[in-house]
Design a protein around this motif. Structure first.
Motif, PDB file in Angstrom:
ATOM      1  N   PRO A 149      -6.567  -8.735   9.384  1.00  0.00           N
ATOM      2  CA  PRO A 149      -6.889  -7.578   8.535  1.00  0.00           C
ATOM      3  C   PRO A 149      -5.691  -7.129   7.693  1.00  0.00           C
ATOM      4  CG  PRO A 149      -7.720  -7.267  10.755  1.00  0.00           C
ATOM      5  CD  PRO A 149      -6.860  -8.483  10.797  1.00  0.00           C
ATOM      6  N   LYS A 150      -5.984  -6.619   6.522  1.00  0.00           N
ATOM      7  CA  LYS A 150      -4.942  -6.188   5.576  1.00  0.00           C
ATOM      8  C   LYS A 150      -4.013  -5.160   6.223  1.00  0.00           C
ATOM      9  CE  LYS A 150      -4.495  -4.204   0.910  1.00  0.00           C
ATOM     10  NZ  LYS A 150      -3.816  -2.931   1.253  1.00  0.00           N
ATOM     11  N   ASN A 177       1.280  -3.503   8.672  1.00  0.00           N
ATOM     12  CA  ASN A 177       1.935  -2.824   9.794  1.00  0.00           C
ATOM     13  C   ASN A 177       2.979  -3.687  10.500  1.00  0.00           C
ATOM     14  OD1 ASN A 177       0.503  -0.478   9.407  1.00  0.00           O
ATOM     15  ND2 ASN A 177      -1.066  -0.955  10.941  1.00  0.00           N
ATOM     16  N   LEU A 178       2.954  -4.977  10.270  1.00  0.00           N
ATOM     17  CA  LEU A 178       3.909  -5.864  10.947  1.00  0.00           C
ATOM     18  C   LEU A 178       5.265  -5.788  10.249  1.00  0.00           C
ATOM     19  CD1 LEU A 178       4.098  -8.013  13.258  1.00  0.00           C
ATOM     20  CD2 LEU A 178       3.913  -9.735  11.444  1.00  0.00           C
ATOM     21  N   TYR A 200       1.961  -9.713   3.505  1.00  0.00           N
ATOM     22  CA  TYR A 200       2.990  -9.137   4.385  1.00  0.00           C
ATOM     23  C   TYR A 200       4.045  -8.457   3.526  1.00  0.00           C
ATOM     24  CZ  TYR A 200       0.769 -11.584   8.214  1.00  0.00           C
ATOM     25  OH  TYR A 200      -0.155 -11.999   9.144  1.00  0.00           O
ATOM     26  N   SER A 201       3.866  -7.157   3.365  1.00  0.00           N
ATOM     27  CA  SER A 201       4.704  -6.383   2.447  1.00  0.00           C
ATOM     28  C   SER A 201       5.904  -5.738   3.127  1.00  0.00           C
ATOM     29  CB  SER A 201       3.861  -5.289   1.778  1.00  0.00           C
ATOM     30  OG  SER A 201       3.240  -4.471   2.767  1.00  0.00           O
ATOM     31  N   ILE A 232      -0.279 -14.364  14.021  1.00  0.00           N
ATOM     32  CA  ILE A 232      -0.488 -14.122  15.458  1.00  0.00           C
ATOM     33  C   ILE A 232       0.125 -12.788  15.856  1.00  0.00           C
ATOM     34  CG2 ILE A 232      -0.181 -15.031  17.792  1.00  0.00           C
ATOM     35  CD1 ILE A 232       0.295 -17.804  16.474  1.00  0.00           C
ATOM     36  N   ALA A 233       1.353 -12.537  15.404  1.00  0.00           N
ATOM     37  CA  ALA A 233       2.046 -11.288  15.758  1.00  0.00           C
ATOM     38  C   ALA A 233       1.308 -10.070  15.218  1.00  0.00           C
ATOM     39  CB  ALA A 233       3.479 -11.327  15.220  1.00  0.00           C
ATOM     40  N   ALA A 234       0.809 -10.175  13.986  1.00  0.00           N
ATOM     41  CA  ALA A 234       0.095  -9.043  13.389  1.00  0.00           C
ATOM     42  C   ALA A 234      -1.196  -8.749  14.139  1.00  0.00           C
ATOM     43  CB  ALA A 234      -0.205  -9.338  11.920  1.00  0.00           C
TER      44      ALA A 234
END
Length: 571
Positions: A222-223, A228-229, A253-254, A425-427
């Motif tokens: 999800p965006k 959030n990561l 991934y911002s 995976i981490a996100a």
């Protein structure tokens, strides 16, 4: 006074002939007068192709990386290509990394190919090694070359050869090409470039590779989870700075911080002892930044961007580095979960690893009813599996030395796509309130607890090579009966292709190409492998232990590893 063998002197004298430029001849003469030890090291043998192509110290001589040794390689490959594809317009792709002389040597290689009437696609600036593998297929080339020494020290450079499928050379092409090169004299090298045959490439291939990485490394995260990561990334002065930040941004991934002190490509690698993400010291600056910024994950890649190190928060909230086996297990398990959730597993898929990597990968494959294939160290063997089994879908594969390959659009370990996969995976785990460390624990609970340890012993030069040979000979001639109190039950010798079952006193043939590797298996499930490195002056010992007990598992496994190290006198 250092004694120099007559055969070595014969080699030296060749380099004093007009075939070689005056500067090279003068350097050889100075070594004769002032550096006989250096002369011996530079000429006592010819550089050979190893696990990851040809690597060596830069300088003059047969045992060094220079325009003549690489020119000879390229002339030999040119001859082989002409003979193998007599009616085709031949094309090759060439890339290079951040190392000293890489750009210059890449142009030398391009010159020799073009001088032989072969069309050359040369990257205009440094690029990740996996992009070269991709470019070979994307541009429909017959062959590809990348000038790189991966994570070796600054004085090294290297020459990796890729074939039409985008994978590195494997049998029978490797031995045939090596024979062609060995039969050449230096005087046969054609350095006279045809500039009309050299085309410079950059953005078009970059965009295609980035899009392919995005397609293969993205898994419906999800965006909001991506945003959030918190990521910290370091290129360790290498080529990944040209691609990984871009791909992460394209993927959404911002929240990525780059270690600015290590962002500029630099062949001296000034901020690290070794630009190898396998070494904890290499990720020190990135981890420090992650602790300050409360990041979730650290990613660090080696100079040519085919290996990646990952650090995540452990149960105490501190950043801890995952070893290559752990990272491989996480990625493999996740990929298989994705395939299963999409009902894509039908018995016609496989995952792959190597004989010195963790047995955990095979257990994970069994859990998902997917075939497991195992090969020698080096991703060229995994790429060969993809080619040899076209009826099967290749899901992913890796090895303990921090490399991973997602799908087959790149036929080598690929830190670009593997970085994106790790972040996916981490996100997803963070969105569930977990970390990658929690996810790894879940995997251990499913398939058993495994722990690995690598010991590398450096033995440089001619003397070091002899010492490594003696160590392997001793291990073969004096077969161990027990290791750390556990009985040896099986010994696999890949040099003789024989596996001995100690319990039944029987033997079998190993259906894997011959290699200088020896593996011991013990009654308690431990596995100890010894192998001289194919790319560095080292002998490596790989230790793997396991337990099905969950309580205090990792502490017990660490104690078992320490007992093995003590027993084998490796400490």
């Amino acid at each position: 006074m250092i004694y120099i063998e007559p055969k070595t002197l014969d080699r030296v004298n060749v380099w004093l002939t007009p075939t070689f430029d005056k500067k090279t001849q003068l350097t050889v003469k100075e070594m004769i007068a002032n550096d006989p030890q250096g002369l011996e090291e530079s000429f006592y043998k010819s550089l050979a192709f190893g696990t990851g192509g040809m690597r060596g110290v830069m300088g003059v001589g047969d045992n060094r990386i220079n325009k003549y040794t690489l020119g000879k390689n390229t002339q030999g490959i040119s001859n082989y290509l002409k003979r193998s594809f007599p009616s085709e317009i031949l094309k090759v792709a060439i890339a290079f990394d951040c190392r000293h002389n890489s750009a210059t040597l890449a142009k030398v290689v391009a010159d020799v190919f073009s001088a032989n009437g072969i069309e050359v696609f040369l990257f205009s600036d440094l690029r990740p090694t996996p992009e070269l593998s991709f470019a070979v297929k994307y541009l429909d080339c017959h062959c590809g070359i990348v000038l790189t020494a991966s994570h070796n020290p600054p004085e090294y450079n290297g020459y990796k050869v890729y074939w039409k499928d985008g994978g590195q050379l494997v049998p029978p092409q490797d031995n045939e090409i090596i024979a062609e090169i060995n039969n050449l004299e230096y005087s046969a090298i054609n350095f006279r470039a045809d500039e009309n045959l050299i085309k410079y490439i950059d953005t078009n291939v970059d965009e295609a590779f980035a899009n392919a990485s995005l397609k293969n490394g993205s898994y419906n995260t999800p965006k909001q989870a991506k945003e959030n990561l918190k990521i910290v990334f370091t290129s360790l002065h290498g080529t990944s700075i040209t691609m990984i930040p871009k791909v992460l941004e394209m993927a959404g991934y911002s929240n990525t911080q780059i270690v600015t002190e290590q962002a500029k490509p630099d062949g001296d690698f000034p901020t690290v002892v070794s630009p190898n993400p396998e070494e904890p010291e290499a990720l020190k600056m990135a981890i420090e930044l992650a602790e300050k910024s409360n990041a979730d994950i650290v990613i660090g890649t080696d100079p040519d961007c085919d290996r990646l190190g990952i650090a995540v928060r452990n149960n105490e909230g501190k950043m801890t580095i995952l070893n290559g086996n752990q990272a491989m297990a996480i990625k493999t398990y996740f990929l298989l979960q994705q395939w299963k959730s999409q009902n894509k597993i039908n018995g016609k898929q496989f995952v792959a690893s190597t004989i010195v990597s963790t047995p955990m990968i095979e257990k994970i494959a069994q859990k998902f009813d997917v075939e497991y294939k195992q090969g020698l160290t080096g991703f060229k063997w995994i790429a060969k599996m993809v080619k040899d089994f076209p009826q099967l879908d290749f899901i992913g594969g890796g090895e303990e030395s921090f490399g991973f390959m997602v799908g087959d659009f790149v036929r080598d370990k690929d830190a670009v796509t593997a970085t994106l996969l790790a972040c996916e995976i981490a996100a997803q785990q963070k969105a569930k309130g977990n970390t990658l460390y929690d996810y790894l624990t879940e995997i251990y609970n499913e398939v058993g607890y495994y722990k690995e340890h690598l010991i590398s012993v450096t033995k440089k030069g001619k003397k070091g090579a002899e010492e490594i040979t003696n160590i392997m000979t001793s291990l073969r001639d004096n077969t161990l009966v027990t290791i750390a109190g556990s009985k040896v039950i099986r010994v696999e010798d890949y040099a003789s292709s024989e596996a001995k079952n100690i319990i039944s006193s029987t033997s079998e043939i190993l259906d894997i190409p011959k290699s200088n590797v020896l593996i011991y298996y013990t009654e308690d499930g431990s596995k100890i492998a010894a192998r001289p490195s194919g790319t560095e002056p080292k002998i490596k010992f790989y230790i793997s232990v396991k337990t099905l007990e969950k309580k205090g598992a990792m502490q017990k496994l660490q104690q078992k590893i320490e007992a093995i190290i003590t027993d084998l006198k490796l400490g």
